[in-house]
Design an enzyme around this catalytic site. Structure first.
Site, PDB file in Angstrom:
ATOM      1  N   ASP A 153      -1.884  14.655  12.321  1.00  0.00           N
ATOM      2  CA  ASP A 153      -2.129  15.956  11.703  1.00  0.00           C
ATOM      3  C   ASP A 153      -1.567  15.992  10.289  1.00  0.00           C
ATOM      4  O   ASP A 153      -2.244  16.403   9.342  1.00  0.00           O
ATOM      5  CB  ASP A 153      -1.513  17.073  12.542  1.00  0.00           C
ATOM      6  CG  ASP A 153      -2.244  17.271  13.856  1.00  0.00           C
ATOM      7  OD1 ASP A 153      -3.395  16.801  13.978  1.00  0.00           O
ATOM      8  OD2 ASP A 153      -1.670  17.886  14.777  1.00  0.00           O
ATOM      9  N   HIS A 204      -7.324  -6.168   0.640  1.00  0.00           N
ATOM     10  CA  HIS A 204      -6.172  -5.271   0.571  1.00  0.00           C
ATOM     11  C   HIS A 204      -5.014  -5.735   1.455  1.00  0.00           C
ATOM     12  O   HIS A 204      -3.859  -5.577   1.091  1.00  0.00           O
ATOM     13  CB  HIS A 204      -6.615  -3.863   0.976  1.00  0.00           C
ATOM     14  CG  HIS A 204      -5.549  -2.827   0.845  1.00  0.00           C
ATOM     15  ND1 HIS A 204      -4.837  -2.624  -0.326  1.00  0.00           N
ATOM     16  CD2 HIS A 204      -5.065  -1.928   1.750  1.00  0.00           C
ATOM     17  CE1 HIS A 204      -3.968  -1.638  -0.141  1.00  0.00           C
ATOM     18  NE2 HIS A 204      -4.075  -1.208   1.098  1.00  0.00           N
ATOM     19  N   SER A 242       0.828  -1.199   0.000  1.00  0.00           N
ATOM     20  CA  SER A 242       0.000   0.000   0.000  1.00  0.00           C
ATOM     21  C   SER A 242       0.871   1.261   0.000  1.00  0.00           C
ATOM     22  O   SER A 242       1.674   1.447  -0.919  1.00  0.00           O
ATOM     23  CB  SER A 242      -0.956  -0.041   1.196  1.00  0.00           C
ATOM     24  OG  SER A 242      -2.006   0.881   1.042  1.00  0.00           O
TER      25      SER A 242
END
Length: 255
Positions: free
Chosen positions: A174, A236, A82
């Site tokens: 963040d 996945h 990924s």
């Protein structure tokens, strides 16, 4: 910047694993231990994950260079899943002399349409009241409605740690939330016409939509010696859903 690492095995070819978003190097422990009898295995925490340092921006080329700096001069077999697969592909394209062979797990060198699901996970983790959290099971209960899948919930909660100053997320939430467009993207323009001519194993889950026939043209252009393998009954997270089949595929590729 030095990335957190776990090393397994004492002899044989070097095999380096790059995990995906929200993951850690230890996610590859089962595969790493299985391969360590014949290989020297390196499990890395990617930047902004696990115990590795954080970066100020999210840029696949920068991340690839940071991982490349961990490899030394000996070419390695590089495995990436990924997000880690995109880092591994960029590394092979920018530093082909460091990569003897490449395994890309359930991702393609393309920009995906949306990271909405990932943003949802990040927002959920950021909303957890860590200051008033006393036990890990309270965090698990707090995430249950937003993340009903128990496996995904446990995967996310592996990033929750308790230190002397209380609970904290090891992830740079963040940064990852603010740069989701770059995270689901692909720096094709910056890579120019770069190609990697070594052997490439392109592994997908048969139930996953991260790899499709329409991605094959770009994969073939960038990695002309790629062989595509789809693993049945896997989505996945191929290596955790079908670990024995995945290991057998990897062993044949490494041999």
């Amino acid at each position: 910047m030095s990335l957190h690492r776990t090393e397994l095995g004492e002899s044989g070819q070097r095999v380096v694993f790059c995990h995906g978003l929200f993951g850690q190097g230890k996610n590859w422990t089962q595969a790493g231990k299985a391969l360590s009898a014949d290989h020297r295995v390196l499990l890395l925490d990617m930047p902004n994950h696990g115990r590795s340092p954080w970066t100020e921006t999210f840029d696949y080329l920068e991340l690839a260079d940071l991982v490349a700096a961990e490899l030394g001069d000996e070419p390695v077999a590089l495995v990436g899943h990924s997000m880690g697969g995109k880092i591994a592909m960029c590394l092979a394209l920018r530093h082909p002399e460091l990569v003897e062979r490449l395994a890309v797990v359930d991702v393609a060198p393309v920009t995906y349409e949306s990271g909405r699901e990932f943003v949802g996970y990040i927002d959920t983790m950021r909303s957890l009241d860590l200051a008033n959290l006393e036990r890990r099971d309270q965090a698990e209960a707090a995430l249950r409605d937003a993340v009903p899948n128990r496996v995904v919930r446990s995967f996310l909660l592996q990033n929750l740690r308790r230190g002397d100053d209380g609970w904290h997320w090891q992830l740079n939430l963040d940064l990852l939330g603010e740069h989701m467009a770059e995270l689901v993207g692909w720096p094709g323009d910056e890579l120019g016409d770069a190609t990697y001519d070594g052997p490439v194993l392109w592994v997908g889950g048969a139930r996953s939509d991260y790899i499709s026939d329409e991605h094959a043209a770009e994969m073939d252009r960038r990695f002309p010696r790629n062989r595509r393998v789809l693993i049945k009954d896997a989505g996945h997270w191929v290596h955790s859903e079908q670990p024995e089949v995945f290991l057998e595929v990897m062993r044949r590729f490494l041999a």
